[in-house]
Design a protein around this motif. Structure first.
Motif, PDB file in Angstrom:
ATOM      1  N   ALA A  31       0.802  -1.227   0.000  1.00  0.00           N
ATOM      2  CA  ALA A  31       0.000   0.000   0.000  1.00  0.00           C
ATOM      3  C   ALA A  31       0.834   1.276   0.000  1.00  0.00           C
ATOM      4  CB  ALA A  31      -0.956  -0.002   1.189  1.00  0.00           C
ATOM      5  N   THR A  32       1.877   1.344   0.828  1.00  0.00           N
ATOM      6  CA  THR A  32       2.674   2.574   0.903  1.00  0.00           C
ATOM      7  C   THR A  32       3.395   2.834  -0.403  1.00  0.00           C
ATOM      8  OG1 THR A  32       2.971   2.315   3.292  1.00  0.00           O
ATOM      9  CG2 THR A  32       4.493   3.777   2.156  1.00  0.00           C
ATOM     10  N   LEU A  33       3.912   1.785  -1.033  1.00  0.00           N
ATOM     11  CA  LEU A  33       4.589   1.955  -2.321  1.00  0.00           C
ATOM     12  C   LEU A  33       3.587   2.400  -3.384  1.00  0.00           C
ATOM     13  CD1 LEU A  33       7.088   1.826  -4.061  1.00  0.00           C
ATOM     14  CD2 LEU A  33       6.741  -0.647  -4.307  1.00  0.00           C
ATOM     15  N   GLN A  34       2.386   1.867  -3.365  1.00  0.00           N
ATOM     16  CA  GLN A  34       1.340   2.355  -4.281  1.00  0.00           C
ATOM     17  C   GLN A  34       1.156   3.860  -4.132  1.00  0.00           C
ATOM     18  OE1 GLN A  34      -2.495   0.434  -4.257  1.00  0.00           O
ATOM     19  NE2 GLN A  34      -1.621  -1.587  -3.829  1.00  0.00           N
ATOM     20  N   GLU A  35       1.059   4.312  -2.893  1.00  0.00           N
ATOM     21  CA  GLU A  35       0.810   5.734  -2.646  1.00  0.00           C
ATOM     22  C   GLU A  35       1.981   6.594  -3.079  1.00  0.00           C
ATOM     23  OE1 GLU A  35      -0.250   5.809   1.467  1.00  0.00           O
ATOM     24  OE2 GLU A  35      -2.209   4.869   1.115  1.00  0.00           O
ATOM     25  N   ARG A  36       3.200   6.107  -2.873  1.00  0.00           N
ATOM     26  CA  ARG A  36       4.372   6.860  -3.343  1.00  0.00           C
ATOM     27  C   ARG A  36       4.374   6.971  -4.863  1.00  0.00           C
ATOM     28  NH1 ARG A  36       9.611   4.217  -1.581  1.00  0.00           N
ATOM     29  NH2 ARG A  36      10.458   6.101  -2.558  1.00  0.00           N
ATOM     30  N   LEU A  37       4.040   5.875  -5.547  1.00  0.00           N
ATOM     31  CA  LEU A  37       4.000   5.901  -7.012  1.00  0.00           C
ATOM     32  C   LEU A  37       2.910   6.850  -7.513  1.00  0.00           C
ATOM     33  CD1 LEU A  37       4.492   2.092  -7.691  1.00  0.00           C
ATOM     34  CD2 LEU A  37       6.006   3.903  -8.522  1.00  0.00           C
ATOM     35  N   ILE A  38       1.748   6.818  -6.864  1.00  0.00           N
ATOM     36  CA  ILE A  38       0.662   7.736  -7.248  1.00  0.00           C
ATOM     37  C   ILE A  38       1.099   9.185  -7.028  1.00  0.00           C
ATOM     38  CG2 ILE A  38      -1.674   8.488  -6.676  1.00  0.00           C
ATOM     39  CD1 ILE A  38      -2.270   5.511  -5.974  1.00  0.00           C
ATOM     40  N   ASN A  39       1.713   9.459  -5.889  1.00  0.00           N
ATOM     41  CA  ASN A  39       2.192  10.814  -5.609  1.00  0.00           C
ATOM     42  C   ASN A  39       3.199  11.285  -6.652  1.00  0.00           C
ATOM     43  OD1 ASN A  39       0.637  11.108  -3.311  1.00  0.00           O
ATOM     44  ND2 ASN A  39       2.281  10.614  -1.876  1.00  0.00           N
ATOM     45  N   TRP A  40       4.125  10.407  -7.009  1.00  0.00           N
ATOM     46  CA  TRP A  40       5.155  10.783  -7.982  1.00  0.00           C
ATOM     47  C   TRP A  40       4.532  11.033  -9.356  1.00  0.00           C
ATOM     48  CZ3 TRP A  40       8.690  13.279  -9.868  1.00  0.00           C
ATOM     49  CH2 TRP A  40       9.524  12.879 -10.921  1.00  0.00           C
ATOM     50  N   GLY A  41       3.633  10.174  -9.782  1.00  0.00           N
ATOM     51  CA  GLY A  41       2.968  10.408 -11.060  1.00  0.00           C
ATOM     52  C   GLY A  41       2.187  11.711 -11.064  1.00  0.00           C
ATOM     53  N   TYR A  42       1.520  12.006  -9.958  1.00  0.00           N
ATOM     54  CA  TYR A  42       0.749  13.251  -9.827  1.00  0.00           C
ATOM     55  C   TYR A  42       1.674  14.462  -9.903  1.00  0.00           C
ATOM     56  CZ  TYR A  42      -2.363  16.697  -7.613  1.00  0.00           C
ATOM     57  OH  TYR A  42      -3.119  17.806  -7.330  1.00  0.00           O
ATOM     58  N   ALA A  43       2.793  14.393  -9.194  1.00  0.00           N
ATOM     59  CA  ALA A  43       3.699  15.542  -9.123  1.00  0.00           C
ATOM     60  C   ALA A  43       4.366  15.832 -10.461  1.00  0.00           C
ATOM     61  CB  ALA A  43       4.765  15.292  -8.049  1.00  0.00           C
ATOM     62  N   VAL A  44       4.862  14.794 -11.131  1.00  0.00           N
ATOM     63  CA  VAL A  44       5.580  15.036 -12.391  1.00  0.00           C
ATOM     64  C   VAL A  44       4.603  15.430 -13.497  1.00  0.00           C
ATOM     65  CG1 VAL A  44       5.583  12.637 -13.243  1.00  0.00           C
ATOM     66  CG2 VAL A  44       7.472  14.181 -13.831  1.00  0.00           C
ATOM     67  N   CYS A  45       3.374  14.881 -13.461  1.00  0.00           N
ATOM     68  CA  CYS A  45       2.348  15.301 -14.421  1.00  0.00           C
ATOM     69  C   CYS A  45       2.000  16.775 -14.211  1.00  0.00           C
ATOM     70  CB  CYS A  45       1.115  14.427 -14.264  1.00  0.00           C
ATOM     71  SG  CYS A  45      -0.306  14.962 -15.237  1.00  0.00           S
ATOM     72  N   ASP A  46       1.824  17.169 -12.950  1.00  0.00           N
ATOM     73  CA  ASP A  46       1.522  18.573 -12.638  1.00  0.00           C
ATOM     74  C   ASP A  46       2.613  19.494 -13.157  1.00  0.00           C
ATOM     75  OD1 ASP A  46       0.536  20.961 -10.997  1.00  0.00           O
ATOM     76  OD2 ASP A  46       2.502  20.565 -10.090  1.00  0.00           O
ATOM     77  N   ALA A  47       3.878  19.129 -12.914  1.00  0.00           N
ATOM     78  CA  ALA A  47       4.991  19.984 -13.339  1.00  0.00           C
ATOM     79  C   ALA A  47       5.028  20.125 -14.856  1.00  0.00           C
ATOM     80  CB  ALA A  47       6.306  19.413 -12.814  1.00  0.00           C
ATOM     81  N   ALA A  48       4.847  19.002 -15.561  1.00  0.00           N
ATOM     82  CA  ALA A  48       4.892  19.055 -17.023  1.00  0.00           C
ATOM     83  C   ALA A  48       3.753  19.897 -17.589  1.00  0.00           C
ATOM     84  CB  ALA A  48       4.836  17.638 -17.591  1.00  0.00           C
ATOM     85  N   LEU A  49       2.550  19.713 -17.062  1.00  0.00           N
ATOM     86  CA  LEU A  49       1.399  20.451 -17.586  1.00  0.00           C
ATOM     87  C   LEU A  49       1.499  21.938 -17.279  1.00  0.00           C
ATOM     88  CD1 LEU A  49      -1.579  18.027 -16.784  1.00  0.00           C
ATOM     89  CD2 LEU A  49      -0.423  18.398 -18.966  1.00  0.00           C
ATOM     90  N   ARG A  50       1.973  22.293 -16.081  1.00  0.00           N
ATOM     91  CA  ARG A  50       2.074  23.716 -15.747  1.00  0.00           C
ATOM     92  C   ARG A  50       3.239  24.390 -16.469  1.00  0.00           C
ATOM     93  NH1 ARG A  50       2.879  25.446 -10.645  1.00  0.00           N
ATOM     94  NH2 ARG A  50       3.447  23.448  -9.685  1.00  0.00           N
ATOM     95  N   ARG A  51       4.264  23.628 -16.819  1.00  0.00           N
ATOM     96  CA  ARG A  51       5.328  24.210 -17.651  1.00  0.00           C
ATOM     97  C   ARG A  51       4.788  24.497 -19.058  1.00  0.00           C
ATOM     98  NH1 ARG A  51      10.989  24.662 -18.184  1.00  0.00           N
ATOM     99  NH2 ARG A  51      11.229  25.992 -20.012  1.00  0.00           N
ATOM    100  N   THR A  83      -0.954  29.013 -16.923  1.00  0.00           N
ATOM    101  CA  THR A  83      -2.186  29.508 -16.309  1.00  0.00           C
ATOM    102  C   THR A  83      -2.810  28.502 -15.349  1.00  0.00           C
ATOM    103  OG1 THR A  83      -3.647  28.691 -18.066  1.00  0.00           O
ATOM    104  CG2 THR A  83      -2.637  30.858 -18.399  1.00  0.00           C
ATOM    105  N   LEU A  84      -2.355  27.269 -15.372  1.00  0.00           N
ATOM    106  CA  LEU A  84      -2.913  26.250 -14.485  1.00  0.00           C
ATOM    107  C   LEU A  84      -2.516  26.528 -13.037  1.00  0.00           C
ATOM    108  CD1 LEU A  84      -2.206  23.031 -16.599  1.00  0.00           C
ATOM    109  CD2 LEU A  84      -4.393  24.213 -16.333  1.00  0.00           C
ATOM    110  N   ALA A  85      -3.426  26.274 -12.127  1.00  0.00           N
ATOM    111  CA  ALA A  85      -3.154  26.523 -10.708  1.00  0.00           C
ATOM    112  C   ALA A  85      -2.271  25.419 -10.125  1.00  0.00           C
ATOM    113  CB  ALA A  85      -4.465  26.593  -9.932  1.00  0.00           C
TER     114      ALA A  85
END
Length: 292
Positions: free
Chosen positions: A254-274, A278-280
């Protein structure tokens, strides 16, 4: 959360590949049949391609081993440009996903029985005949197109590419026997094809003369490359550790799942906002306690 995250996380709590392989070797049917049955039991049930919404369009890619072309599953049609098109297919969603994830050689192939009369006449270029139109032999979609961009590249101007693919490690002492040496050579070829496809995509995004724009993020992308002062905190040594998680259908705690989800969320956010300033910015990780 209830409709998407929870069912997928329940699936990630199970090991599917080992049972499918052993069942395919010891019991009637194939490994592909066992994999399809596991997907149906634990995630998709009796859903078919016709249960997809009309919008957005979902496309599941597999590779046709017979024609060496891309086989596309979707609600309006499934098709291989050489073999032809079947409109409004009622193929089980579990079958389509099993074909798309039939990683060779252990989970491959997945066989799809079809009626030759279901193909639209003259919809294939040169292989619209049996056995190509009666039994389709499929393997992982990444064999043909690891980034899955061919389906959208000619139709869409803005393309977002999410790459969670694994990478073959360096091998200081390569094996000399025929089987393992041949496998290593195939890994090298696959790695080069992936790298070439990625370079072409990035070059198209940069080229002002090219009509495409978009963003790319991968499981190995350093988040600092996006040069955002407010990107979520993702230390490189931690994300590199996550990038080493094997690409297979094995239980993930479970913890590794959550780390992977967090990492995917963070790198996706960075790429899209770059790509679109205008994205928040996000308020935090989906699973703050796990971080990356």
């Amino acid at each position: 959360m209830e409709w998407v995250v929870q069912p997928i996380r329940r699936l990630a709590d199970r090991t599917l590949d080992t049972g499918s392989i052993l069942g395919g070797l010891a019991l009637p049917g194939t490994v592909g049949d066992r994999l399809e049955a596991a997907y149906a039991k634990h995630l998709y049930g009796a859903a078919t391609l016709q249960d997809f919404p009309d919008h957005p369009r979902f496309v599941i890619n597999a590779t046709n081993v017979q024609s060496m072309a891309l086989w596309r599953f979707s609600k309006p049609y499934m098709a291989d440009y050489r073999v032809g098109m079947i409109k409004n297919p009622r193929v089980a969603l579990a079958k389509a996903v099993a074909a798309s994830s039939a990683f060779p050689p252990v989970l491959s192939p997945v066989e799809l029985d079809v009626d030759p009369n279901d193909f639209e006449p003259m919809s294939g270029t040169d292989l619209q005949r049996e056995p190509f139109t009666s039994q389709v032999v499929l393997t992982d979609g990444g064999v043909y197109d690891n980034l899955g961009v061919e389906t959208v590249w000619k139709r869409c101007r803005t393309v977002y590419v999410s790459d969670g693919g694994g990478k073959s490690p360096e091998e200081p002492e390569p094996k000399r026997d025929w089987i393992r040496h041949a496998a290593r050579i195939l890994f090298i070829i696959d790695n080069q094809v992936r790298s070439m496809r990625l370079r072409q995509i990035i070059a198209a995004f940069i080229d002002k003369q090219d009509e495409h724009d978009g963003a790319y993020w991968g499981i190995r992308t350093p988040i600092a490359d996006y040069e955002l002062s407010d990107a979520l905190s993702c230390p490189l040594e931690r994300t590199e550790e996550l990038a080493q998680v094997p690409t297979r259908l094995r239980r993930i705690e479970a913890t590794l799942q959550e780390r992977l989800i967090n990492w995917g969320y963070a790198v996706c956010d960075a790429a899209l906002r770059r790509h679109d300033p205008t994205l928040a910015p996000p308020k935090g990780f989906p699973y703050p306690a796990a971080r990356v």
